[in-house]
Structure formats: structure tokens, C-alpha cells
Design a protein around this motif. Structure first.
Motif, PDB file in Angstrom:
ATOM      1  N   UNK A  32       0.801  -1.177   0.026  1.00 12.90           N
ATOM      2  CA  UNK A  32       0.045   0.103   0.196  1.00 12.90           C
ATOM      3  C   UNK A  32       0.743   1.274  -0.132  1.00 12.90           C
ATOM      4  N   UNK A  33       1.796   1.364   0.546  1.00 16.45           N
ATOM      5  CA  UNK A  33       2.650   2.699   0.697  1.00 16.45           C
ATOM      6  C   UNK A  33       3.777   2.845  -0.379  1.00 16.45           C
ATOM      7  N   UNK A  34       4.170   1.591  -0.754  1.00 15.96           N
ATOM      8  CA  UNK A  34       5.423   1.550  -1.817  1.00 15.96           C
ATOM      9  C   UNK A  34       5.059   2.230  -3.172  1.00 15.96           C
ATOM     10  N   UNK A  35       3.526   2.175  -3.560  1.00 17.99           N
ATOM     11  CA  UNK A  35       3.266   3.061  -4.721  1.00 17.99           C
ATOM     12  C   UNK A  35       3.315   4.486  -4.589  1.00 17.99           C
ATOM     13  N   UNK A  36       3.399   5.006  -3.272  1.00 14.24           N
ATOM     14  CA  UNK A  36       3.491   6.310  -2.887  1.00 14.24           C
ATOM     15  C   UNK A  36       4.743   6.989  -3.255  1.00 14.24           C
ATOM     16  N   UNK A  37       5.758   6.093  -3.220  1.00 14.38           N
ATOM     17  CA  UNK A  37       7.066   6.309  -3.282  1.00 14.38           C
ATOM     18  C   UNK A  37       7.719   5.899  -4.756  1.00 14.38           C
ATOM     19  N   UNK A  38       7.264   4.755  -5.247  1.00 13.07           N
ATOM     20  CA  UNK A  38       7.870   4.291  -6.371  1.00 13.07           C
ATOM     21  C   UNK A  38       6.931   4.166  -7.703  1.00 13.07           C
ATOM     22  N   UNK A  39       5.729   4.536  -7.300  1.00 16.74           N
ATOM     23  CA  UNK A  39       4.745   4.752  -8.479  1.00 16.74           C
ATOM     24  C   UNK A  39       4.098   3.435  -8.922  1.00 16.74           C
ATOM     25  N   UNK A  40       4.408   2.542  -8.190  1.00 17.11           N
ATOM     26  CA  UNK A  40       3.386   1.283  -8.226  1.00 17.11           C
ATOM     27  C   UNK A  40       4.110   0.483  -7.103  1.00 17.11           C
ATOM     28  N   UNK A  41       3.160  -0.590  -6.723  1.00 17.52           N
ATOM     29  CA  UNK A  41       3.334  -1.449  -5.674  1.00 17.52           C
ATOM     30  C   UNK A  41       4.359  -2.639  -6.035  1.00 17.52           C
ATOM     31  N   UNK A  42       5.505  -2.287  -5.112  1.00 16.92           N
ATOM     32  CA  UNK A  42       6.747  -3.073  -5.423  1.00 16.92           C
ATOM     33  C   UNK A  42       6.313  -4.765  -5.253  1.00 16.92           C
ATOM     34  N   UNK A  43       5.617  -4.811  -4.381  1.00 17.04           N
ATOM     35  CA  UNK A  43       5.359  -6.274  -3.905  1.00 17.04           C
ATOM     36  C   UNK A  43       4.489  -6.863  -5.261  1.00 17.04           C
ATOM     37  N   UNK A  44       3.504  -6.220  -5.500  1.00 13.29           N
ATOM     38  CA  UNK A  44       2.821  -6.613  -6.733  1.00 13.29           C
ATOM     39  C   UNK A  44       3.524  -6.872  -7.773  1.00 13.29           C
TER      40      UNK A  44
END
Length: 175
Positions: A32-44
């Protein structure tokens, strides 16, 4: 995964709480939070892999029934291993303390894990297939359940400090 569950052993609920809480925060952050930093969900993005079909085996792909496009759901190894370590600990605790199936913890944690997976799939459906951190649902349904159940039974202190010798027990074993 079975080998890990057989070899790695949690000593008590204190360690299980630390491990599962950290895994919970890790899972929620990377979904949920990584998309705010990397513009996409890293886990997904990692779970989906690249287009070549090559990927690191870090998840199980489960085919969706009645899906005309032949899609699948994914569950990460960590979503199986971390709660599985707690379930295995409770199984050992039940055996050592000669608890039955209903007054022990193993059955209830297994049901809690299944309910947590059910909640995960409901969330996947409600969020229109957007990846969900399964530990967001599995940790409260397993760790939360064992803490609540042991508190109600008056055994939380024993589970929390399980494996530590009491001073009077130490004298008996040293003699």
C-alpha cells in the motif's frame, strides 16, 4: 515450506508476536505505501514477474474457478510460513501440555488461518483484484486469536514466557 516449518521453531508467543508484527508491517508497506514512493506497488510488481515467464519462486499461483480468462490468484510463501510457524508452535504446545483438540490452540488457529484467507479473498474481490497483503488479514486471525483465546483461558503468561525455566524449576533440574 514444509521443511522450514519442521526445522524452524518459535520458542514462545513473545517471539511470534515480534515476527508476525514485523511481517505484517512489511507486507502492508510494500503493497500500500510503496506506490506512493515508487509509483507502483513493489510487492505486486515482484509477484507478477516480467513478461518472459521467468520468476523467482516466491509464491503459489492458484487457478481461479469460473474465470473465462483463465486467471489465477497468488499467495506468497511468507503468507504461508509466518502464520504456519505460529500454528506449528501451538501444535507443539498442545502436545506437550496434553491439550485436547477443542481445549488446545491448534484447531482454532487452523480455523483462524482459513478465515483470514477467506477475508483476503473477499478483499481481493471487493478491491477489484488489486493485490492485497494477506498478512493484513492473517495476522489478526492467527496471532490475535491465540492471544485472545489464551488470555480468556488464563494461559497468556505461560504462552508468552514458554520455554523459560522458573527459578524453582531450575533448582530441580540442576540437582
Amino acid at each position: 515450506m514444509i521443511t522450514v516449518l519442521q526445522m524452524a521453531r518459535l520458542p514462545n508467543i513473545k517471539v511470534a508476536s515480534a515476527l508476525l508484527s514485523c511481517a505484517f508491517v512489511y507486507d502492508v508497506f510494500w503493497v500500500f505505501i510503496s506506490p506512493l514512493i515508487f509509483h507502483e506497488s513493489v510487492m505486486i510488481a515482484v509477484a507478477r514477474g516480467d513478461d518472459s515467464g521467468d520468476g523467482i519462486p516466491m509464491l503459489l499461483r492458484i487457478p481461479r474457478f469460473f474465470d473465462p480468462w483463465g486467471g489465477y490468484d497468488m499467495i506468497g510463501f511468507g503468507d504461508i510460513l509466518f502464520p504456519g510457524l505460529l500454528v506449528a508452535f501451538c501444535y507443539r504446545y498442545d502436545r506437550v501440555n496434553k491439550k485436547g483438540i477443542f481445549n488446545g490452540y491448534f484447531l482454532w488457529l487452523t480455523i483462524g488461518y482459513a478465515f483470514g484467507l477467506f477475508l483476503t479473498y473477499i478483499a481481493l474481490f471487493l478491491m477489484d483484484g488489486h493485490g492485497q497483503p494477506a498478512l493484513l488479514y492473517l495476522v489478526p486471525c492467527t496471532l490475535g486469536l491465540v492471544v485472545l483465546l489464551s488470555w480468556m483461558r488464563g494461559e497468556l503468561s505461560d504462552l508468552w514466557n514458554y520455554g523459560k525455566l522458573k527459578p524453582r524449576d531450575r533448582l530441580v533440574t540442576e540437582a
